[in-house]
Design an enzyme around this catalytic site. Structure first.
Site, short mmCIF file in Angstrom:
data_model
loop_
_atom_site.label_atom_id
_atom_site.label_comp_id
_atom_site.label_asym_id
_atom_site.label_seq_id
_atom_site.Cartn_x
_atom_site.Cartn_y
_atom_site.Cartn_z
N ASP A 187 5.67 8.84 12.75
CA ASP A 187 4.66 9.57 11.99
C ASP A 187 3.28 9.04 12.39
O ASP A 187 2.81 8.03 11.89
CB ASP A 187 4.87 9.40 10.49
CG ASP A 187 3.95 10.28 9.66
OD1 ASP A 187 2.88 10.68 10.18
OD2 ASP A 187 4.28 10.58 8.50
N HIS A 192 -2.90 7.33 7.97
CA HIS A 192 -2.28 6.04 7.67
C HIS A 192 -2.81 4.90 8.53
O HIS A 192 -2.31 3.77 8.43
CB HIS A 192 -0.77 6.15 7.85
CG HIS A 192 -0.17 7.30 7.10
ND1 HIS A 192 -0.16 7.33 5.72
CD2 HIS A 192 0.40 8.46 7.51
CE1 HIS A 192 0.41 8.47 5.32
NE2 HIS A 192 0.75 9.16 6.39
N ILE A 207 -3.80 5.20 3.63
CA ILE A 207 -2.73 5.07 2.64
C ILE A 207 -1.39 4.83 3.35
O ILE A 207 -1.23 5.10 4.54
CB ILE A 207 -2.62 6.33 1.75
CG1 ILE A 207 -2.23 7.56 2.59
CG2 ILE A 207 -3.93 6.57 1.02
CD1 ILE A 207 -1.97 8.82 1.75
N GLY A 210 4.33 8.09 2.47
CA GLY A 210 5.24 8.29 1.34
C GLY A 210 6.67 7.94 1.69
O GLY A 210 7.40 7.36 0.88
#
Length: 284
Positions: A187, A192, A207, A210
């Site tokens: 990802d 991120h 962040i 998830g």
């Protein structure tokens, strides 16, 4: 309308060959924070190739997540990537994921739900090898601005937690570099890693993925409730309820009962801000 629900659901599935080996498994586990302490026998099952077993949540990154990436294009879909959020995730494992494997991954849009101001796509990915089915993955993709087409609103997934204190509470620190390591499993979203990109998206800093929180929670449940046995997991579902930042701490609350573990995950430093909700691990 950018999303034609009927056409999207009726489209032919897409298939691709995927493969992985122990290095992919180890990298994924390290991205979840495995290996601390490095010589702990419980952690060596995630980091040492001679003792390795595979968390079922590895299915979300097997083949570098190609099923999710390819599934958001095709007949009936014209989606702006900036409007997309990962709303929820379910994995159902049909048998243990091998440490080294090759499989055919087949993806399709299983459903499109109308939430008014947004649409939810259910992207179903099924993986099978020469011995048969391995896993089924349902990713709920929230697409802002694409609702209001008069479709089915879909099922309600809000779950009430058991009305008692949790059986187990574990706090897991997120390393400052954890998102940088986790993204190597496939990802590459700059949200991120890139502070400037994160600010454009409305965040003070990058962040955590998830799906990294998702994997961390499952690892904790396996260790604390299931005796460290990944083979007991049958399915694992969650709703992504909020963000967590590298450097923060996850508080993972677990309620065991029968063949289910209810889980709530929050961010300690922000007064238990929600991270994962409506989370269930079904097990043998």
């Amino acid at each position: 309308m950018p999303i034609d629900a009927a056409k999207a659901v009726a489209a032919e599935p897409r298939s691709a060959e995927i493969g992985w080996d122990h290095k992919d498994i180890q990298l994924y586990h390290l991205g979840l924070g495995a290996g601390i302490p490095a010589t702990d026998p419980d952690e060596l099952r995630y980091t040492l190739e001679s003792k390795l077993h595979v968390l079922p949540s590895f299915a979300t990154v097997a083949g570098a997540g190609k099923g999710v990436i390819g599934g958001l294009t095709g007949p009936g879909l014209d989606i702006n990537p900036a409007s997309v959020l990962h709303g929820g995730q379910t994995i159902r494992v049909h048998r243990a994921i091998p440490v080294t494997g090759r499989a055919v991954s087949t993806s399709r849009i299983a459903a499109v739900y109308d939430k008014g101001k947004a649409a939810i796509l259910v992207l179903r990915t099924e993986a099978a090898d020469d011995e048969g089915p391995l896993w089924t993955s349902d990713a709920q993709i929230f697409v802002r601005g694409e609702g209001g087409f008069g479709g089915d609103r879909g099922p309600s997934v809000r779950l009430e937690l058991p009305p008692r204190e949790p059986d187990k509470v574990v706090e897991k620190a997120i390393r400052e570099d954890q998102a940088l390591l986790y993204r190597l499993s496939g990802d590459w979203n700059p949200l991120h890693a890139d502070p400037e990109f994160a600010k454009l998206a409305g965040f003070d800093r990058p962040i955590l993925h998830g799906l990294c929180s998702y994997g961390m929670a499952l690892k904790t449940v396996v260790h604390t409730v299931l005796g460290g046995d990944v083979g007991r997991v049958r399915s694992y579902t969650t709703r992504f309820a909020g963000v967590v930042f590298p450097g923060e701490t996850l508080r993972i609350r677990m309620w065991a009962g029968g063949s289910r573990v209810h889980v709530s995950v929050t961010a300690v430093e922000r007064d238990d801000a929600p991270v994962l909700a409506d989370t269930i691990v079904e097990h043998a």
